[in-house]
Design a protein around this motif. Structure first.
Motif, PDB file in Angstrom:
ATOM      1  N   ALA A 143     -48.540 -17.469  -6.770  1.00  0.00           N
ATOM      2  CA  ALA A 143     -49.550 -16.304  -6.265  1.00  0.00           C
ATOM      3  C   ALA A 143     -50.758 -16.959  -6.535  1.00  0.00           C
ATOM      4  CB  ALA A 143     -49.402 -15.266  -7.447  1.00  0.00           C
ATOM      5  N   ARG A 144     -51.037 -18.035  -7.298  1.00  0.00           N
ATOM      6  CA  ARG A 144     -52.526 -18.527  -7.318  1.00  0.00           C
ATOM      7  C   ARG A 144     -52.927 -19.880  -6.482  1.00  0.00           C
ATOM      8  NH1 ARG A 144     -50.469 -15.556 -11.152  1.00  0.00           N
ATOM      9  NH2 ARG A 144     -52.010 -14.268 -12.200  1.00  0.00           N
ATOM     10  N   CYS A 145     -51.770 -20.605  -6.487  1.00  0.00           N
ATOM     11  CA  CYS A 145     -52.210 -22.031  -5.730  1.00  0.00           C
ATOM     12  C   CYS A 145     -51.627 -21.966  -4.169  1.00  0.00           C
ATOM     13  CB  CYS A 145     -51.820 -23.158  -6.319  1.00  0.00           C
ATOM     14  SG  CYS A 145     -50.005 -23.213  -6.493  1.00  0.00           S
ATOM     15  N   GLY A 146     -50.719 -20.917  -3.711  1.00  0.00           N
ATOM     16  CA  GLY A 146     -50.004 -21.001  -2.570  1.00  0.00           C
ATOM     17  C   GLY A 146     -49.020 -21.887  -2.211  1.00  0.00           C
ATOM     18  N   ILE A 147     -48.469 -22.719  -3.163  1.00  0.00           N
ATOM     19  CA  ILE A 147     -47.395 -23.628  -3.160  1.00  0.00           C
ATOM     20  C   ILE A 147     -46.009 -22.765  -3.475  1.00  0.00           C
ATOM     21  CG2 ILE A 147     -46.428 -25.491  -3.617  1.00  0.00           C
ATOM     22  CD1 ILE A 147     -48.970 -26.033  -2.216  1.00  0.00           C
ATOM     23  N   PRO A 148     -45.139 -22.772  -2.529  1.00  0.00           N
ATOM     24  CA  PRO A 148     -43.914 -22.080  -2.733  1.00  0.00           C
ATOM     25  C   PRO A 148     -43.163 -22.368  -4.254  1.00  0.00           C
ATOM     26  CG  PRO A 148     -43.814 -22.536  -0.599  1.00  0.00           C
ATOM     27  CD  PRO A 148     -44.955 -23.234  -1.268  1.00  0.00           C
ATOM     28  N   ALA A 149     -42.662 -21.306  -4.857  1.00  0.00           N
ATOM     29  CA  ALA A 149     -42.169 -21.641  -6.297  1.00  0.00           C
ATOM     30  C   ALA A 149     -40.961 -22.561  -6.092  1.00  0.00           C
ATOM     31  CB  ALA A 149     -41.559 -20.160  -6.771  1.00  0.00           C
ATOM     32  N   GLY A 150     -40.163 -22.628  -5.179  1.00  0.00           N
ATOM     33  CA  GLY A 150     -39.048 -23.521  -4.834  1.00  0.00           C
ATOM     34  C   GLY A 150     -39.563 -24.816  -4.684  1.00  0.00           C
ATOM     35  N   LYS A 151     -40.731 -25.164  -4.330  1.00  0.00           N
ATOM     36  CA  LYS A 151     -41.512 -26.381  -3.908  1.00  0.00           C
ATOM     37  C   LYS A 151     -41.861 -26.928  -5.271  1.00  0.00           C
ATOM     38  CE  LYS A 151     -42.480 -29.559  -0.765  1.00  0.00           C
ATOM     39  NZ  LYS A 151     -41.634 -30.283   0.155  1.00  0.00           N
ATOM     40  N   ILE A 152     -42.252 -26.084  -6.239  1.00  0.00           N
ATOM     41  CA  ILE A 152     -42.728 -26.438  -7.409  1.00  0.00           C
ATOM     42  C   ILE A 152     -41.635 -26.991  -8.164  1.00  0.00           C
ATOM     43  CG2 ILE A 152     -43.656 -25.708  -9.460  1.00  0.00           C
ATOM     44  CD1 ILE A 152     -45.392 -23.923  -7.883  1.00  0.00           C
ATOM     45  N   VAL A 153     -40.604 -26.049  -8.164  1.00  0.00           N
ATOM     46  CA  VAL A 153     -39.105 -26.683  -8.882  1.00  0.00           C
ATOM     47  C   VAL A 153     -38.727 -28.136  -8.389  1.00  0.00           C
ATOM     48  CG1 VAL A 153     -37.002 -26.151  -9.532  1.00  0.00           C
ATOM     49  CG2 VAL A 153     -38.929 -24.202  -9.535  1.00  0.00           C
ATOM     50  N   GLU A 154     -38.761 -28.237  -7.139  1.00  0.00           N
ATOM     51  CA  GLU A 154     -38.311 -29.495  -6.477  1.00  0.00           C
ATOM     52  C   GLU A 154     -39.120 -30.601  -6.790  1.00  0.00           C
ATOM     53  OE1 GLU A 154     -38.904 -31.390  -2.132  1.00  0.00           O
ATOM     54  OE2 GLU A 154     -37.877 -29.152  -2.164  1.00  0.00           O
ATOM     55  N   LEU A 155     -40.533 -30.379  -6.971  1.00  0.00           N
ATOM     56  CA  LEU A 155     -41.501 -31.475  -7.275  1.00  0.00           C
ATOM     57  C   LEU A 155     -41.355 -31.834  -8.852  1.00  0.00           C
ATOM     58  CD1 LEU A 155     -43.979 -33.268  -7.055  1.00  0.00           C
ATOM     59  CD2 LEU A 155     -45.329 -31.249  -7.377  1.00  0.00           C
ATOM     60  N   ALA A 156     -40.979 -30.782  -9.710  1.00  0.00           N
ATOM     61  CA  ALA A 156     -40.694 -31.106 -11.088  1.00  0.00           C
ATOM     62  C   ALA A 156     -39.405 -32.130 -11.302  1.00  0.00           C
ATOM     63  CB  ALA A 156     -40.641 -29.706 -11.928  1.00  0.00           C
ATOM     64  N   GLU A 157     -38.468 -31.661 -10.531  1.00  0.00           N
ATOM     65  CA  GLU A 157     -37.382 -32.312 -10.814  1.00  0.00           C
ATOM     66  C   GLU A 157     -37.391 -33.996 -10.205  1.00  0.00           C
ATOM     67  OE1 GLU A 157     -34.684 -29.844  -8.478  1.00  0.00           O
ATOM     68  OE2 GLU A 157     -34.311 -28.816 -10.157  1.00  0.00           O
ATOM     69  N   SER A 158     -38.061 -34.064  -9.005  1.00  0.00           N
ATOM     70  CA  SER A 158     -38.338 -35.389  -8.613  1.00  0.00           C
ATOM     71  C   SER A 158     -39.172 -36.112  -9.513  1.00  0.00           C
ATOM     72  CB  SER A 158     -38.985 -35.206  -7.139  1.00  0.00           C
ATOM     73  OG  SER A 158     -39.373 -36.814  -6.811  1.00  0.00           O
ATOM     74  N   MET A 159     -40.085 -35.413 -10.162  1.00  0.00           N
ATOM     75  CA  MET A 159     -40.906 -36.093 -11.163  1.00  0.00           C
ATOM     76  C   MET A 159     -40.136 -36.777 -12.606  1.00  0.00           C
ATOM     77  SD  MET A 159     -44.440 -33.839 -10.964  1.00  0.00           S
ATOM     78  CE  MET A 159     -45.064 -34.643 -12.183  1.00  0.00           C
ATOM     79  N   ALA A 160     -39.239 -35.875 -12.661  1.00  0.00           N
ATOM     80  CA  ALA A 160     -38.371 -36.353 -13.999  1.00  0.00           C
ATOM     81  C   ALA A 160     -37.389 -37.240 -13.603  1.00  0.00           C
ATOM     82  CB  ALA A 160     -37.603 -35.016 -14.406  1.00  0.00           C
ATOM     83  N   ALA A 161     -36.880 -37.440 -12.084  1.00  0.00           N
ATOM     84  CA  ALA A 161     -35.980 -38.486 -11.942  1.00  0.00           C
ATOM     85  C   ALA A 161     -36.475 -39.670 -11.471  1.00  0.00           C
ATOM     86  CB  ALA A 161     -35.177 -37.597 -10.459  1.00  0.00           C
ATOM     87  N   HIS A 162     -37.896 -39.856 -11.351  1.00  0.00           N
ATOM     88  CA  HIS A 162     -38.383 -41.095 -10.997  1.00  0.00           C
ATOM     89  C   HIS A 162     -39.383 -41.604 -12.071  1.00  0.00           C
ATOM     90  CE1 HIS A 162     -37.153 -39.394  -6.839  1.00  0.00           C
ATOM     91  NE2 HIS A 162     -37.009 -40.856  -6.608  1.00  0.00           N
ATOM     92  N   ARG A 163     -39.790 -42.721 -11.904  1.00  0.00           N
ATOM     93  CA  ARG A 163     -40.987 -43.522 -12.846  1.00  0.00           C
ATOM     94  C   ARG A 163     -42.104 -42.952 -11.911  1.00  0.00           C
ATOM     95  NH1 ARG A 163     -41.293 -47.888 -15.936  1.00  0.00           N
ATOM     96  NH2 ARG A 163     -39.323 -46.944 -16.443  1.00  0.00           N
TER      97      ARG A 163
END
Length: 759
Positions: free
Chosen positions: A294-314
């Protein structure tokens, strides 16, 4: 047949080069060893354009006729040519009058800017050395570039290591699996480096990482904040909302059990306090992906996907300097550090965080393990200072109290401003307000090469040589060469070096020997070089005396810059390698900051809702230009070639342009609550809807105030002059709210490049 031109070695903040005077003008060729020379070298010949140069000393007519004192005509008055003897006599007499009557706390040593790449002819060092031996001066601290970070980082990690000693590019190219780039990694900024750069290598290191399989995520409202060939996933968030996204990523990692609980326990201080805020226990609002969307305009699902990728990679989290140049600018940096801590990869090769990658060419290049030749500035007897971005407040409100980093300070009463190097009418915000501030001192004394807006607000304008007209030593801690900056051209007109000008003032004030130490400019260069050599470890000694070095033109510094992983030792043993913070660990909650009681910067990373300005629906991003370094050589070929209708280009999304009936090439009026500017429109889908982008650095042109505050397109005619917070009081010029409309009527000419004196 004429003899071929004699090319001489030289250097600049945007790269080493060779130059020669030819019948057709100055010829410039990039350093042969630079794999990616900066396009900014095309601006260099404009340094010798006599049409814009200050060619003799000038005095403002009102000051000359009425004497010192506040004057609303400053900035609009005529100038009278005077002799060097008269100029130096008047300047010395005024310096002596002010220090005798009011004390040295009434003198502001206002040198700020990139000035010369040379180690000796560094305007700030020269001016501050002179003012120190003359009794002292009020100085500024921190920078416009990263002022909020410079205050915050010592509280959070103990020092400036994320800027000064980040993990090197060679390590990142080899080990990073996912680059998450808040604010991007724009190659345009990596063209420049304070002190010079002989090899531009960032772009190739990123391509090397891409070839190895690294993934890139660009978090920015501007798509070209990362090179197209890296294939980045673009998250075009609303400007100024990076903190919300970072907090939501932290929340997601913990909620899904993807965080490093042990690292948070053993290497961090205050995560329980931060988690109470993230989880909503403090304010009843969980900082979830839905909250962030609601604040940054990035879909919530995209935020979750980014978090998962960050945890899965260096994962390397990069936070650009631009993010902290805004209201509450401390928060995205602190939140970025917190995000890296939650991931737990700090100290691992290719993981963690860094601040300022691509903000300068040297960040991430590694640093030499020994110092460079440096001119001593001397001890300043005056202790008073201001945060650099508060100069207008100081001039307008002497005696007023303000907060800064836990201190309650008071602005000094400045009667004389002595400025050498830099252009505050580029760096500062709300230029109309700055112009009013410059009317208040008794005297403004400026050393300048060109008729910039700063020169046009001076009472005495003293003409200074460019680097091309003098000799110097060129080097930077993040580079591996020392360049003999040979004189390419004789001084234009009556220009003198800052050293020569200040030597003349020092003689008149009775401190000539203290300032010069009995050396002329060439003797100073030799002394700096030989003193430096004497302190080098034997394996780093170039083996050349000064005369041999000067004949050769350049030496490679022998000690290789080692690869480096930020906080590797701290990760391995946090007890033995404690950080210089109160806890010895990374402070996600700082009890010291909390004790200051600042409502605009509490004790942990915090989201602040943006301050609304009704009637101004667009957010302007005032970023650094791609065609020049700040405002330097704005009239050069590379800078001038990018102008639209003779003005700075402003970019806008096609949908926003269509809604306003605008097209590429239109002259538009950009308005904010503080002022207005004329600019040339470029319609581009590389800009997020609701955003316009107007780079800084067009020379301020207020010559048609009935039309616009600046008719040349300087965005600081629009920006707000307020500190990032009471903690850092940093610059907030990156973002402002605006409206853009078609300009109707006769378009006024741009006069910024027309000197106010006869040619």
């Amino acid at each position: 047949m004429p003899e071929p031109a004699a090319f001489r070695s030289h250097s600049s903040h945007w790269g080493a080069f060779d130059a020669a005077l030819t019948p057709a003008g100055l010829a410039v060729r990039p350093d042969a060893g630079d794999p990616a020379p900066a396009a900014l070298l095309r601006n260099v010949p404009a340094a010798l354009d006599e049409r814009l140069r200050v060619l003799a000393p000038y005095a403002r007519r009102g000051w000359l006729e009425r004497g010192p004192g506040p004057d609303p005509a400053r900035g609009r008055d005529e100038y009278v040519r005077i002799s060097w003897a008269e100029a130096l006599d008047r300047a010395a007499a005024e310096l002596d009058r002010v220090r005798t009557r009011y004390g040295n706390t009434a003198i502001f040593g206002g040198s700020y800017g990139w000035g010369s790449a040379g180690r000796f002819h560094h305007a700030q060092s020269q001016l501050h050395r002179f003012l120190a031996v003359a009794g002292g001066y009020v100085r500024s601290v921190n920078t416009y570039s990263s002022g909020a970070a410079e205050v915050l980082l010592p509280h959070v990690v103990g020092d400036h290591a994320p800027i000064e000693r980040p993990t090197t590019w060679a390590v990142l190219a080899e080990h990073t699996g996912h680059f998450v780039c808040f604010g991007g990694l724009p190659d345009k900024n990596a063209q420049v480096n304070a002190g010079g750069v002989t090899r531009h290598g960032m772009a190739e290191e990123l391509r090397r990482a891409k070839r190895r399989g690294a993934r890139f995520t660009l978090v920015s409202p501007l798509r070209d904040d990362l090179a197209d060939d890296l294939g980045a996933d673009w998250l075009p968030l609303a400007p100024g909302t990076d903190t919300a996204l970072m907090l939501a990523l932290c929340f997601t990692l913990v909620e899904r059990g993807l965080h490093d609980e042990e690292f948070l326990h053993t290497h961090c201080e205050g995560f329980p306090e931060l988690w109470r805020y993230l989880s909503g226990s403090v304010d009843g609002v969980p900082k979830s992906p839905q909250w962030a969307e609601a604040r940054c305009g990035i879909p919530a699902g995209k935020i979750v996907e980014l978090a998962e990728s960050m945890a899965a990679h260096r994962t390397m989290i990069t936070v650009s300097w631009s993010l902290q140049r805004s209201r509450h600018g401390e928060q995205p940096l602190w939140a970025g550090v917190a995000l890296a801590c939650v991931l737990g990869q700090i100290g691992l090769p290719g993981g963690g965080f860094g601040h300022g990658y691509a903000s300068m060419a040297g960040i991430g290049a590694g640093s030499l393990p020994f110092p460079l030749p440096t001119l001593r500035r001397g001890l300043n007897p005056v202790r008073e200072f201001i945060p650099v971005a508060r100069v207008a407040d100081m001039l307008l409100h002497p005696g007023e109290e303000y907060d800064y980093n836990g201190q309650r300070l008071r602005y000094p009463d400045i009667r004389l401003v002595h400025w050498a190097g830099g252009n505050p009418f580029h760096h500062h915000q709300d230029l109309a307000r700055l112009g009013r501030a410059f009317t208040r001192p008794d005297t403004v004394l400026v050393h300048e090469q060109f008729w910039t807006a700063t020169a046009r607000h001076a009472d005495l304008v003293l003409p200074v040589t460019t680097t091309l007209e003098r000799e110097d030593l060129g080097a930077a801690r993040q580079d591996a060469a020392l360049v003999a900056m040979a004189r390419v051209s004789p001084p234009l007109g009556e220009a003198k070096s800052d050293f020569e000008i200040l030597s003349g003032l020092a003689k008149r004030l009775g401190v000539e020997h203290e300032f010069t130490e009995g050396r002329d400019e060439r003797q100073w260069l030799e002394w700096l070089y030989e003193s430096w050599r004497a302190k080098l470890p034997p394996e780093a000694d170039p083996g050349l005396d000064f005369a041999e070095f000067w004949r050769k033109g350049r030496i490679e510094l022998r000690e290789a810059r080692p690869e480096h992983v930020l906080y590797a030792d701290f990760r391995a043993d946090p007890h033995r390698h404690r950080l210089p913070t109160p806890s010895g660990r990374i402070e996600l909650f700082s009890r010291r900051i909390a004790s200051f009681g600042y409502d605009d910067c509490p004790g942990h990373p915090t989201w602040f809702e943006p301050e609304e300005e009704p009637g101004f629906p667009l957010t302007l991003v005032a970023n650094n230009p791609a065609t020049r370094l700040h405002s330097q050589l704005d009239h050069g070929a590379e800078s001038a070639g990018a102008k639209v209708a003779g003005r700075e280009p402003v970019r806008m999304h096609p949908g926003d342009a269509a809604a306003r009936g605008l097209s590429t090439g239109d002259v538009v009026l950009v308005r904010s609550p503080r002022g207005s500017a004329l600019a040339g429109l470029v319609v581009s889908d590389a800009v997020r809807p609701g955003v316009v982008q107007l780079s800084t650095g067009a020379w301020f042109d207020p010559t048609a105030p009935e039309v616009a505050t600046c008719v040349h397109g300087n965005p600081n005619a629009l920006t707000r002059d307020v500190g990032s917070s009471r903690l850092a009081q940093g610059c907030t010029g990156q973002l402002t709210r605006v409206e853009v409309v078609a300009f109707r009527g006769e378009v006024p000419p741009v006069r910024a490049h027309e000197p106010p004196v006869p040619g």
